[in-house]
Design an enzyme around this catalytic site. Structure first.
Site, PDB file in Angstrom:
ATOM      1  N   HIS A  59      -1.227  -0.971   0.037  1.00 28.03           N
ATOM      2  CA  HIS A  59      -1.401   0.485  -0.040  1.00 28.03           C
ATOM      3  C   HIS A  59      -1.605   0.894  -1.497  1.00 28.03           C
ATOM      4  O   HIS A  59      -0.648   1.098  -2.237  1.00 28.03           O
ATOM      5  CB  HIS A  59      -0.173   1.201   0.531  1.00 28.03           C
ATOM      6  N   HIS A  61      -4.488   3.255  -4.261  1.00 28.27           N
ATOM      7  CA  HIS A  61      -5.581   4.225  -4.398  1.00 28.27           C
ATOM      8  C   HIS A  61      -6.237   3.940  -5.750  1.00 28.27           C
ATOM      9  O   HIS A  61      -5.802   4.473  -6.777  1.00 28.27           O
ATOM     10  CB  HIS A  61      -5.056   5.658  -4.355  1.00 28.27           C
ATOM     11  N   LYS A 183      -7.635   5.471   8.079  1.00 21.94           N
ATOM     12  CA  LYS A 183      -6.328   5.999   7.703  1.00 21.94           C
ATOM     13  C   LYS A 183      -6.210   7.452   8.147  1.00 21.94           C
ATOM     14  O   LYS A 183      -7.093   8.261   7.884  1.00 21.94           O
ATOM     15  CB  LYS A 183      -6.095   5.904   6.198  1.00 21.94           C
ATOM     16  N   HIS A 224      -0.435   7.347   7.441  1.00 23.36           N
ATOM     17  CA  HIS A 224       0.534   8.032   6.594  1.00 23.36           C
ATOM     18  C   HIS A 224       1.482   8.732   7.554  1.00 23.36           C
ATOM     19  O   HIS A 224       1.090   9.673   8.265  1.00 23.36           O
ATOM     20  CB  HIS A 224      -0.176   9.048   5.697  1.00 23.36           C
ATOM     21  N   HIS A 244       4.884   4.364   4.554  1.00 20.45           N
ATOM     22  CA  HIS A 244       6.021   5.146   4.032  1.00 20.45           C
ATOM     23  C   HIS A 244       7.241   5.092   4.960  1.00 20.45           C
ATOM     24  O   HIS A 244       8.266   4.556   4.590  1.00 20.45           O
ATOM     25  CB  HIS A 244       5.632   6.602   3.722  1.00 20.45           C
ATOM     26  N   ASP A 317       1.506   2.444  -2.993  1.00 20.21           N
ATOM     27  CA  ASP A 317       0.906   3.759  -3.245  1.00 20.21           C
ATOM     28  C   ASP A 317       0.486   3.900  -4.708  1.00 20.21           C
ATOM     29  O   ASP A 317       0.445   5.016  -5.243  1.00 20.21           O
ATOM     30  CB  ASP A 317       1.854   4.892  -2.858  1.00 20.21           C
TER      31      ASP A 317
END
Length: 409
Positions: A59, A61, A183, A224, A244, A317
Site C-alpha cells: 500500500h 502512493h 481500489k 480502504h 487499514h 500508505d
C-alpha cells in the site's frame, strides 16, 4: 548462461522459518538452487550477512510526497511524475522490490519502471481511488472548490461514482486505463475532513457490481475500510484485502477468517499524519484530531486480528508519510503481537500471495525470481533493518549497493 552463487551467508527463505546457513544459485534472473557448498561462475561473498527475499509494500502512493494540502496545490501538475521517480528509488533502496500503488500511479509510471527508464520496485497499480460523492476520495470543500489529493488526468480518470451503473462504468474505465487491482473506499477516512472513518460508504449492491467487473477481467479489489460496517460490507462482497482496518469488531474478524480476506494494516499512516501536522503541514483540524483518535484503536484492532489468525500483508500508505521510511511499519507490526519472523513473512511470502505472485516472488526457493536483499546484523532486528541493508538484487541484477560507501543513502 552465467551462474551466480551467493555464498557463505544465512538465508531467511520467506516462510517464517529462522535464518539458516545456505548458498543461493541464480541463473538468468531465477533462483535455481539453495543449499550448502554450491559452485558458480561468479561468487557473491555473503559472509556475516543474511539473505532475505525482496520485500513488498502492499500500500503506497508513489505520486504523493506528503499530505500538506496547501503545498500540494502549489506544485505544478507534472511535478508529481518526477517525485514518483525519486520515491520509487528511495523505496527500492530499502530492499522493497515490489509495491502495490493504492491510487496515483498510472500506466506510464508502471511502464517506465518495467522498461528501465527509471529504477524502482515493480508495480501493481490501481490508477484511481473509487469514491462515492462526499466520500473519502471526494476532494470537494465547503468553499465550493475541489482540491483532490490526486488530480484526474487522461491516464488517471475521475473515479467518483454513485449507483451500480456508474460503478460498472468506472470499473471498466479503470481496467481500460491499466489497473491491475481496483481500489474502493467503503468507509470514510482520516484525511477526508468531512466524513467519519467509522461510517460506511457504498451500498452492498454497488460493491457487488465492482467485484463482479474486476473478477471478469481476472482482477481483485482492495478496500480502504476503517469502520466495522464498511469492512464487513467489503468482505461480504468478496473484496480481497482490507486496507487499514482501524475499527475491526469480532464479527468483522470472523468474516475475514471465513472468507480468507487479507488485512494490510498501515499502522504507520496515522502516526505520519500526526508527525506532518506537528511539522507545520497545512491540515484541517478535523484531520489531525481523527489521526490522534485512531492510533490506539488501530493497534488494538490489528492485535486482535493477528491473535485470531487473520492473514496479514505489509503495507504503509507511504506518500502520507515520507517514502524511504517504509520499514518503520515493521516494529509496529511486531508491537501488535507478530514475531519478527512473522513480520518478515508478511513482508515477503504472504504479501506475494496477496498480490498473486505465488511461485514467483516472496521466497528464496528454486524457480522464484531472484529478488534478494543482503543485510548485516540480525534480520530480526526490525528497528534497525533499514540501516543494515547492504545490497538489493532484482531479477538477479544488482540495483542497490550500499557496501561501496558503507552507509545507506
Amino acid at each position: 548462461m552465467r551462474r551466480t552463487v551467493f555464498a557463505g551467508g544465512l538465508v531467511f527463505d520467506g516462510t517464517g522459518a529462522d535464518p539458516a546457513p545456505a548458498d543461493v544459485a541464480v541463473v538468468d534472473g531465477r533462483i535455481v538452487d539453495v543449499g550448502v557448498g554450491l559452485d558458480g561462475d561468479e561468487v557473491v561473498d555473503c559472509a556475516g550477512l543474511t539473505l532475505l527475499p525482496g520485500l513488498f509494500d502492499c500500500h503506497v502512493h508513489v505520486t504523493i510526497s506528503g499530505v500538506d494540502m496547501l503545498g500540494l496545490a502549489q506544485k505544478p501538475f507534472s511535478y508529481q511524475f518526477y517525485e514518483a521517480a525519486r520515491n520509487l528509488r528511495r523505496t527500492l533502496e530499502l530492499g522493497i522490490t515490489t509495491v502495490r500503488d493504492a491510487s496515483g500511479a498510472d500506466l506510464g509510471i508502471k511502464q517506465a519502471v518495467a522498461d528501465g527508464l527509471i529504477s524502482g520496485p515493480r508495480l501493481q497499480i490501481s490508477v484511481s481511488l473509487i469514491s462515492q460523492t462526499g466520500g473519502h476520495g471526494d476532494g470537494w470543500l465547503p468553499s465550493g472548490h475541489c482540491v483532490p489529493l490526486m488530480v484526474p488526468h487522461p491516464g488517471r480518470p475521475d473515479a467518483r461514482v454513485d449507483g451500480p451503473d456508474e460503478m460498472r462504468r468506472v470499473a471498466r474505465t479503470l481496467l481500460r486505463a491499466g489497473a491491475d487491482v481496483l481500489k474502493v473506499c467503503t468507509t470514510g477516512g482520516v484525511l477526508s475532513p468531512r466524513d467519519d472513518p467509522r461510517h460506511s460508504q457504498f451500498s452492498p449492491e454497488e460493491l457487488d457490481v465492482l467485484v463482479a467487473e474486476a473478477s471478469r477481467q481476472g482482477r481483485s479489489v482492495m478496500a480502504h475500510a476503517q469502520g466495522a460496517d464498511g469492512i464487513k460490507n467489503a468482505v461480504r462482497a468478496g473484496i480481497r484485502s482490507i486496507e487499514h482496518g482501524i475499527y475491526l469488531d469480532d464479527e468483522a474478524i470472523e468474516l475475514m477468517l471465513a472468507h480468507g480476506t487479507w488485512l494490510v494494516p498501515t499502522l504507520v499512516a496515522p502516526v505520519n499524519v500526526i508527525r506532518a501536522a506537528r511539522a507545520g503541514a497545512a491540515l484541517p483540524d478535523a484531520v489531525v484530531r481523527k489521526a490522534e483518535e485512531v492510533v490506539e484503536a488501530h493497534a488494538d484492532s490489528v492485535r486482535r486480528a493477528v491473535a485470531a489468525g487473520v492473514r496479514i500483508a505489509m503495507g504503509t500508505d507511504s506518500g502520507v508519510g515520507p517514502h524511504g521510511t517504509n520499514l518503520e511499519e515493521l516494529p509496529l507490526m511486531a508491537g501488535c503481537g507478530m514475531s519478527p519472523a512473522e513480520v518478515l513473512a508478511a513482508s515477503t511470502s504472504s504479501a506475494a500471495s496477496l498480490l498473486g505472485y505465488d511461485g514467483e516472488l516472496g521466497r528464496i526457493a528454486p524457480g522464484h525470481r531472484a529478488d534478494l536483499v543482503l543485510v548485516s546484523g540480525s534480520a530480526f532486528d526490525l528497528a534497525d533493518l533499514a540501516g543494515n541493508i547492504r545490497q538489493v538484487w532484482q531479477d538477479g541484477v544488482l540495483v542497490v549497493d550500499h557496501t561501496a560507501r558503507g552507509e545507506v543513502s
